[in-house]
Design an enzyme around this catalytic site. Sequence first.
Site, PDB file in Angstrom:
ATOM      1  N   ILE A  79      -6.879  24.877  41.602  1.00 42.02           N
ATOM      2  CA  ILE A  79      -8.322  25.166  41.600  1.00 42.02           C
ATOM      3  C   ILE A  79      -8.536  26.552  42.201  1.00 42.02           C
ATOM      4  O   ILE A  79      -8.648  26.705  43.423  1.00 42.02           O
ATOM      5  CB  ILE A  79      -9.111  24.096  42.382  1.00 42.02           C
ATOM      6  CG1 ILE A  79      -8.721  22.681  41.949  1.00 42.02           C
ATOM      7  CG2 ILE A  79     -10.620  24.346  42.235  1.00 42.02           C
ATOM      8  CD1 ILE A  79      -8.886  22.383  40.468  1.00 42.02           C
ATOM      9  N   PRO A  80      -8.611  27.595  41.370  1.00 46.11           N
ATOM     10  CA  PRO A  80      -8.694  28.969  41.856  1.00 46.11           C
ATOM     11  C   PRO A  80     -10.121  29.376  42.254  1.00 46.11           C
ATOM     12  O   PRO A  80     -10.762  30.196  41.595  1.00 46.11           O
ATOM     13  CB  PRO A  80      -8.190  29.784  40.663  1.00 46.11           C
ATOM     14  CG  PRO A  80      -8.660  28.976  39.485  1.00 46.11           C
ATOM     15  CD  PRO A  80      -8.530  27.531  39.910  1.00 46.11           C
ATOM     16  N   CYS A  81     -10.604  28.806  43.344  1.00 43.68           N
ATOM     17  CA  CYS A  81     -11.989  29.079  43.759  1.00 43.68           C
ATOM     18  C   CYS A  81     -12.215  30.551  44.077  1.00 43.68           C
ATOM     19  O   CYS A  81     -13.355  31.018  44.061  1.00 43.68           O
ATOM     20  CB  CYS A  81     -12.377  28.199  44.941  1.00 43.68           C
ATOM     21  SG  CYS A  81     -11.296  28.359  46.365  1.00 43.68           S
ATOM     22  N   HIS A  82     -11.144  31.299  44.326  1.00 38.66           N
ATOM     23  CA  HIS A  82     -11.293  32.733  44.583  1.00 38.66           C
ATOM     24  C   HIS A  82     -11.795  33.481  43.337  1.00 38.66           C
ATOM     25  O   HIS A  82     -12.280  34.598  43.456  1.00 38.66           O
ATOM     26  CB  HIS A  82      -9.969  33.340  45.077  1.00 38.66           C
ATOM     27  CG  HIS A  82      -8.835  33.226  44.120  1.00 38.66           C
ATOM     28  ND1 HIS A  82      -8.107  32.052  43.968  1.00 38.66           N
ATOM     29  CD2 HIS A  82      -8.307  34.121  43.253  1.00 38.66           C
ATOM     30  CE1 HIS A  82      -7.165  32.256  43.059  1.00 38.66           C
ATOM     31  NE2 HIS A  82      -7.270  33.498  42.602  1.00 38.66           N
TER      32      HIS A  82
END
Length: 171
Positions: free
Chosen positions: A114-117
């Site tokens: 989950i690449p929330c960045h």
Amino acid sequence: MKVATTPVCSPHFGGTRRSASRRQQYAKAVVPDVIDDDIETTHTYPETTVDRASFMSPKSGRRVTEFQYRVYDACRQVPLGHYSTYKAISDHIGSGPRAVGNALAKNPFCPLPIPCHRVLTSDCYIGGFSGDTKSKIFFKKAKLEKEGLKFDESGFLSETMQQSRFFSEFK
């Protein structure tokens, strides 16, 4: 994979109050001594309903909510080298941008799967990271720069990338 080519970010160079506030916020942020730019660590992501119901977040010590999973499922689709916005994700799942940001601040699956960045504000400002807007934003910026995105001296995504790197084709 379809990537939108229409700019969706509000132009921040027009001198809006929000833009000025974001510039001040970025100027006051403190660069940490060590920058975490890890974009490779992958965590196990619960795929089944049963696994999701029993998963306890190591970050909060609580169960991940169904709403958080909806946010994470959308965020998971943003490809390497691209970005989306809290608003685009909230429109996709039928929620509000602030609720999306709150869910991403609690993301126990960062940086992958989950690449929330890869999620920015609607005006293409770097935004917060892990619920922090004072120093961890430099972690977020370093991760995105490692993926090929560029930012100006005030923490806004480069104008040329606002068009070419925006992702909104959620399934």
